[in-house]
Design a protein around this motif. Sequence first.
Motif, PDB file in Angstrom:
ATOM      1  N   ILE A 213       0.866  -0.944  -0.202  1.00  0.00           N
ATOM      2  CA  ILE A 213       0.294   0.039  -0.349  1.00  0.00           C
ATOM      3  C   ILE A 213       0.774   0.990  -0.184  1.00  0.00           C
ATOM      4  N   VAL A 214       1.955   1.592   0.799  1.00  0.00           N
ATOM      5  CA  VAL A 214       2.704   2.826   1.156  1.00  0.00           C
ATOM      6  C   VAL A 214       3.326   2.937  -0.536  1.00  0.00           C
ATOM      7  N   LEU A 215       3.852   0.917  -1.491  1.00  0.00           N
ATOM      8  CA  LEU A 215       4.469   1.834  -2.053  1.00  0.00           C
ATOM      9  C   LEU A 215       3.778   2.220  -2.868  1.00  0.00           C
ATOM     10  N   ASN A 216       2.373   1.955  -3.222  1.00  0.00           N
ATOM     11  CA  ASN A 216       1.591   2.283  -4.785  1.00  0.00           C
ATOM     12  C   ASN A 216       1.051   4.233  -4.379  1.00  0.00           C
ATOM     13  N   ILE A 217       1.192   4.052  -2.247  1.00  0.00           N
ATOM     14  CA  ILE A 217       1.308   5.399  -2.547  1.00  0.00           C
ATOM     15  C   ILE A 217       2.750   6.354  -3.015  1.00  0.00           C
ATOM     16  N   MET A 218       3.569   5.849  -3.218  1.00  0.00           N
ATOM     17  CA  MET A 218       4.541   6.634  -2.915  1.00  0.00           C
ATOM     18  C   MET A 218       5.521   6.560  -4.321  1.00  0.00           C
ATOM     19  N   TYR A 219       4.816   5.890  -5.185  1.00  0.00           N
ATOM     20  CA  TYR A 219       5.125   6.199  -6.900  1.00  0.00           C
ATOM     21  C   TYR A 219       3.818   7.521  -7.339  1.00  0.00           C
ATOM     22  N   THR A 220       2.835   7.032  -6.659  1.00  0.00           N
ATOM     23  CA  THR A 220       1.101   8.165  -6.910  1.00  0.00           C
ATOM     24  C   THR A 220       1.908   9.376  -6.830  1.00  0.00           C
ATOM     25  N   SER A 221       2.456   9.471  -5.800  1.00  0.00           N
ATOM     26  CA  SER A 221       2.193  10.571  -4.735  1.00  0.00           C
ATOM     27  C   SER A 221       3.314  11.565  -5.982  1.00  0.00           C
ATOM     28  N   ILE A 222       5.119  10.772  -5.511  1.00  0.00           N
ATOM     29  CA  ILE A 222       5.703  11.355  -6.404  1.00  0.00           C
ATOM     30  C   ILE A 222       5.581  11.760  -7.571  1.00  0.00           C
ATOM     31  N   GLN A 223       5.137  10.577  -8.862  1.00  0.00           N
ATOM     32  CA  GLN A 223       5.224  11.410 -10.071  1.00  0.00           C
ATOM     33  C   GLN A 223       4.431  12.024 -10.238  1.00  0.00           C
ATOM     34  N   PHE A 224       3.034  12.778  -9.429  1.00  0.00           N
ATOM     35  CA  PHE A 224       2.205  13.276  -9.504  1.00  0.00           C
ATOM     36  C   PHE A 224       3.018  14.995  -9.792  1.00  0.00           C
ATOM     37  N   ALA A 225       4.052  14.915  -8.896  1.00  0.00           N
ATOM     38  CA  ALA A 225       4.251  15.980  -9.536  1.00  0.00           C
ATOM     39  C   ALA A 225       4.979  16.670 -10.661  1.00  0.00           C
ATOM     40  N   VAL A 226       5.216  15.414 -11.483  1.00  0.00           N
ATOM     41  CA  VAL A 226       5.189  15.974 -13.098  1.00  0.00           C
ATOM     42  C   VAL A 226       4.262  17.360 -13.241  1.00  0.00           C
ATOM     43  N   SER A 227       3.111  17.174 -13.074  1.00  0.00           N
ATOM     44  CA  SER A 227       2.149  18.072 -13.296  1.00  0.00           C
ATOM     45  C   SER A 227       2.302  19.289 -13.367  1.00  0.00           C
ATOM     46  N   VAL A 228       3.156  19.192 -12.356  1.00  0.00           N
ATOM     47  CA  VAL A 228       4.178  20.841 -12.287  1.00  0.00           C
ATOM     48  C   VAL A 228       5.312  20.985 -13.169  1.00  0.00           C
ATOM     49  N   ILE A 229       5.735  20.046 -13.883  1.00  0.00           N
ATOM     50  CA  ILE A 229       6.571  19.964 -14.431  1.00  0.00           C
ATOM     51  C   ILE A 229       5.616  20.580 -15.736  1.00  0.00           C
ATOM     52  N   TRP A 230       4.961  20.104 -16.381  1.00  0.00           N
ATOM     53  CA  TRP A 230       4.344  19.925 -17.245  1.00  0.00           C
ATOM     54  C   TRP A 230       3.442  21.437 -17.827  1.00  0.00           C
ATOM     55  N   ASP A 231       2.767  22.061 -16.236  1.00  0.00           N
ATOM     56  CA  ASP A 231       2.024  22.911 -16.157  1.00  0.00           C
ATOM     57  C   ASP A 231       3.259  24.005 -16.675  1.00  0.00           C
TER      58      ASP A 231
ATOM     59  N   LEU B 102       3.849  12.794   0.298  1.00  0.00           N
ATOM     60  CA  LEU B 102       4.967  12.657  -0.693  1.00  0.00           C
ATOM     61  C   LEU B 102       4.721  13.119  -1.505  1.00  0.00           C
ATOM     62  N   THR B 103       3.193  14.024  -1.517  1.00  0.00           N
ATOM     63  CA  THR B 103       2.935  14.261  -2.749  1.00  0.00           C
ATOM     64  C   THR B 103       3.378  16.168  -2.773  1.00  0.00           C
ATOM     65  N   CYS B 104       4.169  16.363  -1.517  1.00  0.00           N
ATOM     66  CA  CYS B 104       4.837  17.560  -1.370  1.00  0.00           C
ATOM     67  C   CYS B 104       5.708  17.988  -1.567  1.00  0.00           C
ATOM     68  N   PHE B 105       6.778  16.292  -0.794  1.00  0.00           N
ATOM     69  CA  PHE B 105       8.081  16.211  -1.119  1.00  0.00           C
ATOM     70  C   PHE B 105       7.859  15.905  -2.902  1.00  0.00           C
ATOM     71  N   GLY B 106       6.938  14.980  -3.456  1.00  0.00           N
ATOM     72  CA  GLY B 106       7.227  15.427  -4.981  1.00  0.00           C
ATOM     73  C   GLY B 106       7.438  16.495  -5.720  1.00  0.00           C
ATOM     74  N   VAL B 107       6.147  17.617  -4.657  1.00  0.00           N
ATOM     75  CA  VAL B 107       6.864  18.797  -5.859  1.00  0.00           C
ATOM     76  C   VAL B 107       7.745  19.627  -5.100  1.00  0.00           C
ATOM     77  N   VAL B 108       8.699  19.082  -3.855  1.00  0.00           N
ATOM     78  CA  VAL B 108       9.506  20.322  -4.188  1.00  0.00           C
ATOM     79  C   VAL B 108      10.576  19.805  -4.791  1.00  0.00           C
ATOM     80  N   LEU B 109      10.964  18.280  -5.183  1.00  0.00           N
ATOM     81  CA  LEU B 109      11.897  17.430  -6.248  1.00  0.00           C
ATOM     82  C   LEU B 109      11.123  18.019  -7.856  1.00  0.00           C
ATOM     83  N   ALA B 110      10.171  18.427  -8.033  1.00  0.00           N
ATOM     84  CA  ALA B 110       9.494  18.737  -8.933  1.00  0.00           C
ATOM     85  C   ALA B 110      10.307  20.813  -8.860  1.00  0.00           C
TER      86      ALA B 110
END
Length: 270
Positions: free
Chosen positions: A76-94, A162-170
Amino acid sequence: MNRAITLFRGVYGVWLREITRATRDRSQMIGGISRPLIWLLVLGVGLNPYFRGEVFGEVKYVIPFTYLQFLFPAVIVLNIMYTSIQFAVSVIWDREFGFLREVLVSPMPRSLILLGKVLGGSTVAMIHGGLVLILARFADVTLGIDQMAMALGLMFALSFGLTCFGVVLASRVRSFEGFGVFSNTVILPLYFTSSSIFPLDPTLSRTQTATAYPEWLVFMVQINPITYAVDALRGTIIGFNQFPPYYGPAVIFAMAAIFFVWALIGFRRQ
């Protein structure tokens, strides 16, 4: 009052856009389903018969759960990690296609724009984590209503952090390709050193633990915040904690607050 309603509608609009975009992306949905299937079917079933032979030296242990049950919260944590962090691609896209610039010049505060995006990503990540719960019967996991409610609360808080962490990376990576490589170099070490696929035995003393495992590995597991997220979900779902039960929720909520502030600092520089 009207101002508050307008701001709320703004957050809702950003949230709804992220949800709509995620539901139209079939690859995300396929990944959210195939990933837990592979982990549970291949790794879980494959290693289930070998999960600690109940003997350590001359001492025998009785383990009240199987490897499949042990692995289930970690998937469950793995699925959340991938989706949350990969979501930050939308920040780069925008950012690359100018949409972010148009949103940032609107009257909405940047903190609320970020909140709407993060809530959208958190919702999608929690749904992907929830997809794993469908496999609970297969893993021989039984969940009551109170366990389910607590698990969903922890999953949402973890998704938010983790989504916030993804935004930090993005905010620090300028290309899609660079973000993909960089995010994987972050996700995999964090996951594999989170006691997700092997336990640090709670019945052993600290000295015995250091004897059973390399000291550097024990140190990596103990400083990794994902360790405590996995532990919190294990405690909720199968009743097994390696650390005091309050550690996990405390780390998850602290991580969500710290990463949101960190993401906001980076988002304001966009």
